[in-house]
Design an enzyme around this catalytic site. Structure first.
Site: not given
Length: 343
Positions: A128, A152, A156
């Site tokens: 991402s 988040y 990643k």
């Protein structure tokens, strides 16, 4: 019952697709099947949908379950793995970081170890642009500083680091695809975007246009952008799916492991998205302006040059109007699709 379409035989190139019943993963399965691969979906259906499994076998399982992973890998003997299984709500990750570290990182580690022990070397990872945090400049290239501002994004980036370590220690070959704002739906209307809760701008705006939601909330109209609203790079989900197939094919052809940014290279503001929704649907999309959300970057635009050169990839549906139109068309098909269940 979900009907499997165009499923290749057992002798075809089998690819395990974790999270293959989800939004991007299901589109990738369709692209894999079109390229002659046999996608095997591995999904716990926490956020995925049975109706999205159409192009190969389904195996119910969690990436945290090592014994189940070993069983599925031994049964299907995949030549590669496309790894989409992750929780992906930025604000939820800030409220419940443990859930994200456990699933996204521990789950990925469990998968990498299972793949290593089974001799599966090639992995394409769904990463991402959240790994960059708030960029100092745009467009954003692969070598821009990586400083995620949410758990988040941190998960990643951590998985990308794990892939590098497994490459050095175990010969794992990998590609991490950092996409920007995934949007749109399958142009054929077979699969699409269906989240609960829905947090993405385009489907939320379409809900307003359809009369299912009274108005849209726009967070901040005083950003340092041309019209004061956030600017994002929207890339069609079918183009993202093709990029995953291209990455797999290049790995199999001997390409070195690498990370690539995936976007159109052009940004649209929230107001421009709202206007495009009005133009496509013919319906007004009223909205209310709310205060900015903390840590929301004013502008996120990808530099997709490296992906174009290394993967031979370029968006085939780069226009925002096409993205919105495919998402709008999906709204008419998804009620029937939701009635389909796996046997």
């Amino acid at each position: 019952m979900t009907q499997v379409k165009g499923e290749a035989g057992e002798g075809a190139g089998t690819v395990l697709v974790t999270g293959g019943a989800g939004y991007v993963g299901s589109h990738a399965c369709k692209a894999l099947a079109a390229a002659g691969f046999r996608p095997v979906v591995y999904d716990n259906l926490v956020t995925g949908h049975p109706f999205a499994v159409k192009w190969g076998p389904f195996e119910h399982g969690d990436v945290l379950d090592r014994s189940r992973l070993d069983e599925v890998i031994a049964r299907h003997r995949p030549r590669a793995i496309l790894h989409f299984a992750a929780f992906a709500y930025v604000r939820e990750s800030m409220a419940d970081p443990g859930r994200y570290w456990r699933n996204n990182v521990q789950g990925s580690l469990t998968l990498l170890e299972a793949a290593r022990d089974a001799g599966v070397r090639d992995i394409v990872f769904s990463s991402s642009c959240a790994v960059f945090g708030i960029p100092a400049a745009t467009p954003i290239g692969e070598d821009a500083p990586r400083a995620p501002i949410s758990p988040y994004g941190a998960t990643k980036l951590t998985v990308e680091t794990m892939l590098q370590d497994f490459g050095r220690a175990h010969g794992t070959r990998w590609v991490a695809l950092r996409y920007f704002n995934a949007a749109g739906c399958d142009p054929d209307g077979e699969i699409g975007e269906l989240h609960d809760p829905e947090t993405h701008l385009i489907p939320l705006a379409l809900e307003v246009a359809a009369g299912e939601r009274p108005r849209l909330t726009v967070f901040g109209a005083d950003h340092p952008t041309p019209d004061g609203t956030c600017v994002r790079d929207y890339v069609h989900v079918a183009d993202l799916a093709r990029a995953h197939v291209a990455a797999l094919q290049r790995l199999e052809a001997g390409m070195a492991s690498a990370a690539f940014n995936l976007g159109v290279g052009r940004g649209y503001s929230v107001r421009e998205v709202i206007e495009t929704v009005r133009a496509v649907t013919g319906a007004e999309t009223p909205f209310t302006v709310a205060p900015r959300q903390a840590g929301d970057p004013p502008i996120l635009i990808a530099d997709p040059t490296r992906a174009a050169g290394a993967l031979g990839w370029a968006p085939q549906l780069p226009e925002l109007s096409d993205i919105v139109r495919t998402a709008w068309n999906w709204r008419g098909a998804k009620q029937d699709a939701r009635q389909c269940v796996l046997a």
